[in-house]
Design an enzyme around this catalytic site. Sequence first.
Site, PDB file in Angstrom:
ATOM      1  N   HIS A 197     -10.415  -6.602   8.874  1.00  0.00           N
ATOM      2  CA  HIS A 197     -11.028  -6.424   7.808  1.00  0.00           C
ATOM      3  C   HIS A 197     -12.581  -5.947   7.730  1.00  0.00           C
ATOM      4  O   HIS A 197     -13.344  -5.742   6.783  1.00  0.00           O
ATOM      5  CB  HIS A 197     -11.159  -7.806   6.701  1.00  0.00           C
ATOM      6  CG  HIS A 197      -9.793  -8.205   6.251  1.00  0.00           C
ATOM      7  ND1 HIS A 197      -8.920  -8.683   7.071  1.00  0.00           N
ATOM      8  CD2 HIS A 197      -9.443  -8.458   5.200  1.00  0.00           C
ATOM      9  CE1 HIS A 197      -7.796  -9.229   6.419  1.00  0.00           C
ATOM     10  NE2 HIS A 197      -8.138  -9.026   5.113  1.00  0.00           N
ATOM     11  N   GLU A 228       0.840  -1.229   0.121  1.00  0.00           N
ATOM     12  CA  GLU A 228      -0.022   0.038   0.046  1.00  0.00           C
ATOM     13  C   GLU A 228       0.831   1.259  -0.201  1.00  0.00           C
ATOM     14  O   GLU A 228       0.455   2.364  -0.727  1.00  0.00           O
ATOM     15  CB  GLU A 228      -0.963  -0.163   1.231  1.00  0.00           C
ATOM     16  CG  GLU A 228      -2.079  -1.135   1.125  1.00  0.00           C
ATOM     17  CD  GLU A 228      -1.854  -2.499   1.046  1.00  0.00           C
ATOM     18  OE1 GLU A 228      -0.669  -2.766   1.556  1.00  0.00           O
ATOM     19  OE2 GLU A 228      -2.810  -3.156   0.642  1.00  0.00           O
TER      20      GLU A 228
END
Lengths: 391, 333
Positions: free
Chosen positions: B127, B58
């Site tokens: 998540h 990321e």
Amino acid sequence: MSVAVRAPAVSVNEESVLLVAWHKDDGAFVRRGEVLCTVETSKAAVEVEAEADGYLRRIAVSGRKFKIGEALGNLDGPADTARSPISTPAANGAETAAADGAKAWTKKAALRASRIGIDIEAVARANAGQTVTEADVLAFRGSNGTLTKAADPGNRVPAATIVAGPIDLASRPERILLLGGGAGAGAMTVDVLSHLPTQRAVGILDSNPETHGKTVGGVPILGGLGLVEELWRAGQFDSVIILFTKDIAERAEAFESLAAKGIPFANVVDRTAVVRAGVRMGRGNLVMGNAYLSTAVEIGDDNFFASHTVIEHHSKIGSHCTFGPRTTLSGAVSVGDRVKTGVAVSIEPYVKIGSRSVIASACVITNHVPEDSLVKSERGHVVRPRVEAGR
Amino acid sequence: MTTYLASIQTALRAAFAADPRVCLLGEDVLDPYGGAFKATKGLSTAFPDRVFTTPISEGAITGVATGLALDGFRPVVEIMFGDFLTLCADQIVNHLAKFTGMYGATLPVPVVIRTPMGGGRGYGATHSQSLEKMFLGVPGLTVVAPSHAHDAGALLKHAILGDDAPVLFIEHKLLYPVDLAEPGGSLRIELRREASGYPTAIVRNHATDAPDVTVVGYGGLSRLVVPLIEELAAEEITVDAVFPSSLTPLPVDTLVECTARSRRVLVVEEGTEGFNWGAEVAAVLNERLFGQLDAPIRRLASEDTVIPASADGERRMLVGREAVEDAILGLVA
């Protein structure tokens, strides 16, 4: 009773699954938890289990894709294992169904009824099967034409006991209308309330028209005592408290007349007063600074306790009494109704004070006082002027 | 009827078609997979030279996008789960949000970072989070989180083409299959323009000037609140549900005006309680409306704990419809 076997939501990514294979024959009896078939997504193969006992009726053909939620088959219950309907707890008005099966009242109606002191079930009965609305509640009158009393609203100080614990700031402050506070009593009580986070003074009514339109500590004097009902109907306050103490009969009469109309009374306890465990209090009591209500004391309605009043453990007090500053009751004293004490009256343990008695300042009471008595002691009086002898 | 996801997909295609400087980087974004949540499905087929699949980093994705922005492109970054923003937080906070402030208005950084957040699918603690609050109050960073009462795609298109400042664009994953709201039944929807360019959606279940309660929320909570207030209409509880689309900058005037109508306000969010968006909203409302409210400002958020993977556990700790309903009724009582 038939239960569908549905394509499960296996993966966030995909709207459908591939039926790989059935593991039970069409028409087979399966038990809850047994594997019926396997479905597959791009990430994993997953087994589908039977949610209930039953006979499997297969609809879907293996090798094809099915949308999530689509029925792949059914589980038919055998006739002799039919389930009884599951009863679900219904909310509020749905518990009591109206005549045509619709809910008995709207949630708003229930909240309004609870706030202004009306029994919603009585309204429902009077409404003959129609769903009760807020407007119905506001328009409701009991069979004798007056507002009826309700069960306790629950999120405010209950009538029977006083809560001396952590403050629940999530509740809206109780809005209190002060009756008879145009002069000193009003200023005093507004001051007390300004330090209490769960209560506040919203208005004052006073019989002296010269006070109308003025404010006391920012609280407006709205008019005469006759305004109570109109303000109540307009929902302008949650409860009242009576401040005038000079004429006890007048005070008691005002209390009874308003109580009969269903107007709730507040208990107001100064922040510095101490209220011990097990104290039980009625309604409409005003307890001023540094007062002390000891363990298991029982108090009725509409009493006034001036500052530094001490009521020792297990004493019982009736209603409509007024106690002057520093009145001290020892343990297990029993006081009737409409008793008045002056300043610094002291009462020894186990003494009974009969109703409607007046005890003048500084008396020390060691024996029972019958009803309707006036008790005085040697008052301080001027003996002679002081003479300077020599120096 | 367009779903939230379809409107995002359409917006991406439209932005790419409108401006050759628009490009996209992310993990698994190429067709046929088209992204973990399918937001980029069809995009790489239509614009093969401007959609880039990346290694799992990321920080690298965001850093490369920042460099592209400095070089005149208008990059869109897809971070697969909002929980992973922590991995590119330095690129966001210390780089792309600060360059314009540090080096001048002639150096805009028009990056849009799109990411799904939110729980309710049993995906577990790492998540399922709503981590918006970690990025609120970063100077130079706009945080946008459309509800389904907004035209989510239109907002995305504006963020990409019309906003030169960096935008963190939050999509609640449970909103993807939800149809964008249309007025009907007992609901009225107003889209109020804001100076930020990101409108506030106000959904009303009544036609009066003074509802019982104002509910302030954002993003995925609209899927709970809007059906709830539709039902509450039948219970005579009138509600204005106010959904800003930009969390920061906060549309203060709109929130104040709406709250002043009811004088009772509930601020609700899915993130965990404490030090959150609701705290800022409550503080601002208090400053502007002190003494004029009929009840303390009520806040509701998920429990301050790790999100369980078990469906039951998750349902218990995340803000749910019942908690919102109880809070609304509590304000009316």
